[in-house]
Scaffold this active site. Structure first.
Site, PDB file in Angstrom:
ATOM      1  N   SER A 100       0.278  -1.181   0.065  1.00  0.00           N
ATOM      2  CA  SER A 100      -0.284   0.394  -0.145  1.00  0.00           C
ATOM      3  C   SER A 100       0.925   1.326   0.125  1.00  0.00           C
ATOM      4  O   SER A 100       0.236   2.467   0.071  1.00  0.00           O
ATOM      5  CB  SER A 100      -1.157   0.097   1.211  1.00  0.00           C
ATOM      6  OG  SER A 100      -1.484  -0.867   1.091  1.00  0.00           O
ATOM      7  N   LYS A 103      -0.348   3.880  -2.773  1.00  0.00           N
ATOM      8  CA  LYS A 103      -0.468   5.026  -2.464  1.00  0.00           C
ATOM      9  C   LYS A 103      -0.014   5.830  -2.099  1.00  0.00           C
ATOM     10  O   LYS A 103      -0.844   7.602  -3.202  1.00  0.00           O
ATOM     11  CB  LYS A 103      -2.047   4.845  -1.118  1.00  0.00           C
ATOM     12  CG  LYS A 103      -2.619   4.044  -1.511  1.00  0.00           C
ATOM     13  CD  LYS A 103      -3.514   2.842  -0.535  1.00  0.00           C
ATOM     14  CE  LYS A 103      -4.884   1.782  -0.306  1.00  0.00           C
ATOM     15  NZ  LYS A 103      -3.925   0.688  -0.036  1.00  0.00           N
ATOM     16  N   SER A 157      -5.780   3.491   4.259  1.00  0.00           N
ATOM     17  CA  SER A 157      -5.000   2.976   3.731  1.00  0.00           C
ATOM     18  C   SER A 157      -6.266   1.864   2.667  1.00  0.00           C
ATOM     19  O   SER A 157      -6.328   0.792   2.244  1.00  0.00           O
ATOM     20  CB  SER A 157      -4.188   1.296   3.758  1.00  0.00           C
ATOM     21  OG  SER A 157      -3.363   1.521   2.882  1.00  0.00           O
ATOM     22  N   LYS A 273       3.316   6.288   4.968  1.00  0.00           N
ATOM     23  CA  LYS A 273       1.842   4.935   4.999  1.00  0.00           C
ATOM     24  C   LYS A 273       2.630   3.865   5.082  1.00  0.00           C
ATOM     25  O   LYS A 273       4.077   3.296   4.858  1.00  0.00           O
ATOM     26  CB  LYS A 273       2.319   5.745   2.656  1.00  0.00           C
ATOM     27  CG  LYS A 273       1.477   4.735   2.633  1.00  0.00           C
ATOM     28  CD  LYS A 273      -0.009   5.414   2.868  1.00  0.00           C
ATOM     29  CE  LYS A 273      -1.133   3.980   3.324  1.00  0.00           C
ATOM     30  NZ  LYS A 273      -1.419   2.813   3.609  1.00  0.00           N
TER      31      LYS A 273
END
Length: 322
Positions: A100, A103, A157, A273
């Protein structure tokens, strides 16, 4: 309203210029040669300018490649954004699955080519059925602003938020993935190839620790990105397909921000993140600052588990203050 820009130069052409190809890559065991990558960044001039492409970037060389038995993740690195120095780098050019952390690029594209006030109608692309996929809970027909979707993307997320952003910006997942790869090429992230906006696993969806620094560093130029990643909890209301209000609260997953781990003394987390899949392991990229307001980007890829991820991150953060 901003125009949605679709960059015409292709990933293959860009990657050919930058020493390695995107097309046809299958394995993940093909790291860059240090001397080639360093020479590339030091010699490549920005179009219309005389300075090298990397005049304002941190450059990894053999001298800054490091070994540390306490860093057990497959790849890790520390970048001093203020002095443009690499303080630590382990396998910075090894191609790995980002989960993720992908992202971050999705958010960058949304901020660069979209508008925070855009009203986005969620489509069927946002229906994610893969087991274990993280979601923010939006459904087809829901109406949210781009700003709301970015919080749904970065805090819980939400893979569904990533798909909704991609469809709104580019008309579909494939088109948006092309934009992601073109943007990666523009900022020099030439070891990167994305196939989706959320990071669900695919053998041809990969990046490197160094490329993630380039992407995160670019995203930090947007004040709204900094605001979003610094948020631990976000409560909002949007409309479902019938026009009824939907209340949502989304929480971040960074243990340094939730209080489950402590930052080393003298450092403050700016945000970041996380990312986790079976193939990618546990991953984290984040920004931090010291008492002199100097800023850093740190990245850990393919740690064995969540606890190991934060052990590794703390170990490399300590290199800033040691």
């Amino acid at each position: 309203m901003k125009k949605r820009v679709f960059i015409k130069s292709g990933c293959i052409a860009l990657c050919a210029v930058f020493l390695t190809g995107c097309a046809g890559f299958k394995g993940l065991d093909n790291p860059y040669v240090f001397s080639e990558r360093t020479a590339l960044y030091q010699s490549s001039a920005v179009s219309g300018k005389s300075e090298p492409f990397a005049h304002d970037l941190c450059i990894v060389s053999e001298d800054t490649s490091s070994k540390d038995g306490a860093v057990t993740a497959e790849a890790a690195a520390v970048f001093d954004l203020t002095d443009k120095k690499v303080l630590f780098a382990k396998n910075p050019f090894e191609r790995l699955y980002p989960a993720s952390i992908t992202k971050t690029m999705t958010a960058l594209i949304a901020l660069k080519y979209g508008n925070l006030t855009d009203e986005v109608t969620v489509t069927g692309d946002a229906v994610i059925t893969e087991a274990g996929a993280s979601l923010c809970g939006i459904k087809p027909g829901d109406k949210l602003t781009m700003e709301q979707l970015l919080y749904g993307l970065m805090l819980p997320s939400g893979n569904d938020a990533g798909a909704a952003i991609a469809t709104h910006i580019a008309g579909g997942i494939d088109q948006f993935s092309q934009m992601m790869n073109e943007e990666a090429g523009k900022i020099g992230a030439t070891g990167t190839h994305f196939l989706n906006p959320h990071g669900l696993n695919d053998e041809n969806h990969y990046t490197t620790a160094y490329d993630l620094y380039l992407i995160f560093n670019e995203a930090l130029k947007y004040p709204e990105f900094r605001k979003i990643i610094a948020t631990t909890e976000y409560t909002t209301t949007y409309q479902d397909g019938a026009g009824s209000p939907v209340n949502a609260t989304w929480k971040g997953t960074n243990w340094y921000m939730t209080g489950e781990r402590q930052m080393p003394e003298g450092l403050t987390v700016l945000g970041g993140k996380t990312g986790t899949t079976k193939a990618a392991g546990s991953c984290l990229i984040m920004g931090s600052s010291d008492s002199s307001q100097r800023e850093y980007v740190t990245v850990v890829l393919k740690a064995p588990n969540h606890a190991g991820l934060y052990d590794n991150m703390t170990n490399i953060l300590n290199k800033i203050v040691e």
